[in-house]
Scaffold this active site. Structure first.
Site, PDB file in Angstrom:
ATOM      1  N   GLY A   1      30.421 -20.189  85.867  1.00  0.00           N
ATOM      2  CA  GLY A   1      31.048 -18.952  86.324  1.00  0.00           C
ATOM      3  C   GLY A   1      31.095 -18.921  87.839  1.00  0.00           C
ATOM      4  O   GLY A   1      30.272 -19.561  88.504  1.00  0.00           O
TER       5      GLY A   1
ATOM      6  N   GLN B   1      31.834 -15.055  96.118  1.00  0.00           N
ATOM      7  CA  GLN B   1      31.159 -16.327  96.400  1.00  0.00           C
ATOM      8  C   GLN B   1      32.039 -17.276  97.209  1.00  0.00           C
ATOM      9  O   GLN B   1      31.546 -18.242  97.784  1.00  0.00           O
ATOM     10  CB  GLN B   1      30.724 -17.013  95.093  1.00  0.00           C
ATOM     11  CG  GLN B   1      29.633 -16.231  94.366  1.00  0.00           C
ATOM     12  CD  GLN B   1      29.211 -16.958  93.103  1.00  0.00           C
ATOM     13  OE1 GLN B   1      29.833 -16.808  92.056  1.00  0.00           O
ATOM     14  NE2 GLN B   1      28.172 -17.773  93.194  1.00  0.00           N
TER      15      GLN B   1
ATOM     16  N   CYS C   1      22.645 -19.926  90.036  1.00  0.00           N
ATOM     17  CA  CYS C   1      23.824 -19.375  90.705  1.00  0.00           C
ATOM     18  C   CYS C   1      24.288 -20.397  91.729  1.00  0.00           C
ATOM     19  O   CYS C   1      23.459 -20.976  92.442  1.00  0.00           O
ATOM     20  CB  CYS C   1      23.445 -18.062  91.388  1.00  0.00           C
ATOM     21  SG  CYS C   1      24.830 -17.285  92.238  1.00  0.00           S
ATOM     22  N   LEU C   2      25.598 -20.621  91.808  1.00  0.00           N
ATOM     23  CA  LEU C   2      26.117 -21.602  92.758  1.00  0.00           C
ATOM     24  C   LEU C   2      25.829 -21.187  94.206  1.00  0.00           C
ATOM     25  O   LEU C   2      25.848 -22.027  95.100  1.00  0.00           O
ATOM     26  CB  LEU C   2      27.627 -21.809  92.552  1.00  0.00           C
ATOM     27  CG  LEU C   2      28.003 -22.443  91.194  1.00  0.00           C
ATOM     28  CD1 LEU C   2      29.508 -22.508  91.039  1.00  0.00           C
ATOM     29  CD2 LEU C   2      27.385 -23.833  91.043  1.00  0.00           C
TER      30      LEU C   2
ATOM     31  N   HIS D   1      26.334 -11.630  84.675  1.00  0.00           N
ATOM     32  CA  HIS D   1      25.918 -12.205  85.969  1.00  0.00           C
ATOM     33  C   HIS D   1      27.084 -12.152  86.968  1.00  0.00           C
ATOM     34  O   HIS D   1      26.906 -11.748  88.123  1.00  0.00           O
ATOM     35  CB  HIS D   1      25.452 -13.647  85.712  1.00  0.00           C
ATOM     36  CG  HIS D   1      25.158 -14.469  86.936  1.00  0.00           C
ATOM     37  ND1 HIS D   1      23.928 -15.052  87.161  1.00  0.00           N
ATOM     38  CD2 HIS D   1      25.942 -14.834  87.988  1.00  0.00           C
ATOM     39  CE1 HIS D   1      23.972 -15.728  88.313  1.00  0.00           C
ATOM     40  NE2 HIS D   1      25.181 -15.614  88.835  1.00  0.00           N
ATOM     41  N   GLU D   2      28.282 -12.535  86.502  1.00  0.00           N
ATOM     42  CA  GLU D   2      29.451 -12.560  87.408  1.00  0.00           C
ATOM     43  C   GLU D   2      29.875 -11.143  87.793  1.00  0.00           C
ATOM     44  O   GLU D   2      30.246 -10.895  88.942  1.00  0.00           O
ATOM     45  CB  GLU D   2      30.621 -13.313  86.775  1.00  0.00           C
ATOM     46  CG  GLU D   2      30.339 -14.786  86.442  1.00  0.00           C
ATOM     47  CD  GLU D   2      29.711 -15.577  87.576  1.00  0.00           C
ATOM     48  OE1 GLU D   2      30.010 -15.298  88.751  1.00  0.00           O
ATOM     49  OE2 GLU D   2      28.896 -16.482  87.289  1.00  0.00           O
TER      50      GLU D   2
ATOM     51  N   HIS E   1      27.923  -9.837  90.611  1.00  0.00           N
ATOM     52  CA  HIS E   1      28.380 -10.326  91.924  1.00  0.00           C
ATOM     53  C   HIS E   1      29.402  -9.370  92.542  1.00  0.00           C
ATOM     54  O   HIS E   1      29.420  -9.178  93.758  1.00  0.00           O
ATOM     55  CB  HIS E   1      29.065 -11.697  91.790  1.00  0.00           C
ATOM     56  CG  HIS E   1      28.129 -12.867  91.849  1.00  0.00           C
ATOM     57  ND1 HIS E   1      27.390 -13.173  92.968  1.00  0.00           N
ATOM     58  CD2 HIS E   1      27.844 -13.840  90.951  1.00  0.00           C
ATOM     59  CE1 HIS E   1      26.676 -14.277  92.741  1.00  0.00           C
ATOM     60  NE2 HIS E   1      26.934 -14.702  91.516  1.00  0.00           N
TER      61      HIS E   1
HETATM   62 NI    NI Z   1      26.096 -16.384  90.559  1.00  0.00          NI
END
Ligand code: NI
Length: 173
Positions: A46, A51, A95-96, A137-138, A141
């Site tokens: 995701g 991000q 998380c990226l 989670h997304e 963000h």
């Molecule tokens: Ni994340």
């Protein structure tokens, strides 16, 4: 399509409330394509627009993990959670924007989302398991919330300190 750089925590842009998308323009289409390419390249399941430094309510996900299975790239614009289950699930999340740190987060097992697709139409779907965790989670963000905000203060500050050090090391090259 192009791969965009992913912001690393801590970054003020990862703490912002993102703005709704008014209509699906060519720019939004390009953003979504780039985000999918960036996510698959990372690789991740995701990725949310903040991000990559775009403070708009868009995220992409694909939680198909089985080897050889057809991918299911999804683009969710202005997503909302309209229902969640009482039953919860605990997953080790990453998380990226917080590379190499993982922690268990408990969230509702099922989540029904409503969103606008790249086709400009409204879609609704109930997600389960990893898909539900990823969607929640997304969506966090887009509200300036990271998975570490679900952890206790001590663990969160420890991860943040390590990320600050990583960023200093990266800047030094
Ligand atoms: Ni994340």
């Amino acid at each position: 399509m192009s791969i965009r750089p992913i912001l690393i925590h801590p970054d003020p842009r990862l703490k912002k409330l993102c703005a709704p998308v008014e209509s699906v323009t060519a720019d939004i289409g390009k953003l979504a394509e780039d985000m999918l390419e960036t996510m698959y390249d990372a690789p991740g399941v995701g990725l949310a627009a903040p991000q990559v430094g775009v403070l708009k309510r868009v995220f992409v996900m694909d939680c198909i993990k089985e080897e050889g299975a057809a991918p299911r790239p999804m683009v969710l614009i202005n997503p909302e959670i309209i229902a969640t289950s009482q039953e919860v699930n605990t997953y080790e999340e990453g998380c990226l924007s917080i590379p190499e740190h993982y922690a268990e987060v408990t969230r509702p097992k099922l989540a029904t989302l409503r969103w606008m697709g790249l086709d400009g139409k409204i879609h609704e779907e109930e997600f389960d398991g990893l898909w539900a965790t990823c969607a929640q989670h997304e969506l966090d963000h887009l509200n300036g919330k990271l998975f570490i905000d679900h952890l206790g203060t001590i663990k969160r500050s420890m991860i943040t300190r390590k990320m600050q050090k990583l960023k200093r090391d990266m800047a030094r090259g």
